[in-house]
Design an enzyme around this catalytic site. Sequence first.
Site, mmCIF file in Angstrom:
data_model
loop_
_atom_site.group_PDB
_atom_site.id
_atom_site.type_symbol
_atom_site.label_atom_id
_atom_site.label_comp_id
_atom_site.label_asym_id
_atom_site.label_seq_id
_atom_site.Cartn_x
_atom_site.Cartn_y
_atom_site.Cartn_z
ATOM 1 N N SER A 165 38.598 11.925 41.400
ATOM 2 C CA SER A 165 39.303 13.208 41.318
ATOM 3 C C SER A 165 40.065 13.412 42.620
ATOM 4 O O SER A 165 39.806 12.714 43.608
ATOM 5 C CB SER A 165 38.284 14.347 41.132
ATOM 6 O OG SER A 165 38.870 15.616 41.310
ATOM 7 N N TYR B 139 30.405 18.654 42.787
ATOM 8 C CA TYR B 139 31.501 17.900 42.171
ATOM 9 C C TYR B 139 32.162 16.971 43.189
ATOM 10 O O TYR B 139 32.387 15.789 42.911
ATOM 11 C CB TYR B 139 32.530 18.878 41.593
ATOM 12 C CG TYR B 139 33.540 18.247 40.672
ATOM 13 C CD1 TYR B 139 33.237 18.022 39.333
ATOM 14 C CD2 TYR B 139 34.793 17.883 41.129
ATOM 15 C CE1 TYR B 139 34.161 17.446 38.473
ATOM 16 C CE2 TYR B 139 35.731 17.311 40.285
ATOM 17 C CZ TYR B 139 35.409 17.096 38.955
ATOM 18 O OH TYR B 139 36.340 16.516 38.112
#
Length: 283
Positions: free
Chosen positions: A143, A156
């Site tokens: 990401s 995350y």
Amino acid sequence: MSKRRTISGRTIVISGAASGIGRALAQRLSAHSCPVAISDVDEGGLKETEAGLRGPVLARVLDVRDADAQRDFAAEVADWAPQPIGAVFNNAGVAVSSSVLDSVPEDDNWLWDINFHGVVNGTRAFLPVLVKQDEGAIVNTSSVFGLVGMPNQSAYCSAKFAVRGFTDSLRQELRGTGVTAINVHPGGINTNIVRNARFRRDPEGRGRSHEQMADEFAAITMTQPGKAAEIIHRGVEAGKARILVGPDAYVFDALARIAPTRYYDVMSMAMTRLRRRAAAATP
């Protein structure tokens, strides 16, 4: 120098294929003559993806946290595949938003088990098949939050940084072989990841509901899943080791390089403007 490779026409494996980027990859690659083996824990969404594919498809309901199930699926795909495996997309992912102070360990562990250990399980399951055929790519979804740390995203970010490090290490191990490992760093993609996230309360203290946070995310995303799938497909075939997806991904990458300790000062100003624009556009 990057080495071009062709995955169109090869067998493709995709986890997290019930929606979002995973579904878009399955649709695009199936349209490019790829037999696709798809998996997801969401049986209903997986069936919808399967119904929309043109060519050969093998679909299995699968929890990426289950290493044994991943190995069984790899063996099944190896027996089923009408063509050599061109790429394995370890794409399944979930989200949690919380400050470290207020974090719930069970939520963080749930995310780490899917976003990182799920990638490791998928890699370990399919890597022997690729090494045996001496071709193919392991394509792992990190990401932009695997490039920079962001507030209220500690679980995350840590998982996506781990995916990045794991994949980069694997790529070096595979030097001199016909197999490679690729990191994908999507920016804001208009998927249901925030809508499906575990939510307890607004981590910024603004009193937003889960639905409001999901709507706000959708309003500021810059890339649709279909476009993301196109960028990823072309990036893999171009021989890229790292694929940035979306204009915001390039901004994150540049800021991480130029201002490695001050990037959030710039980002916070940009995010405030985007929120104002989204609020103005909401009836």
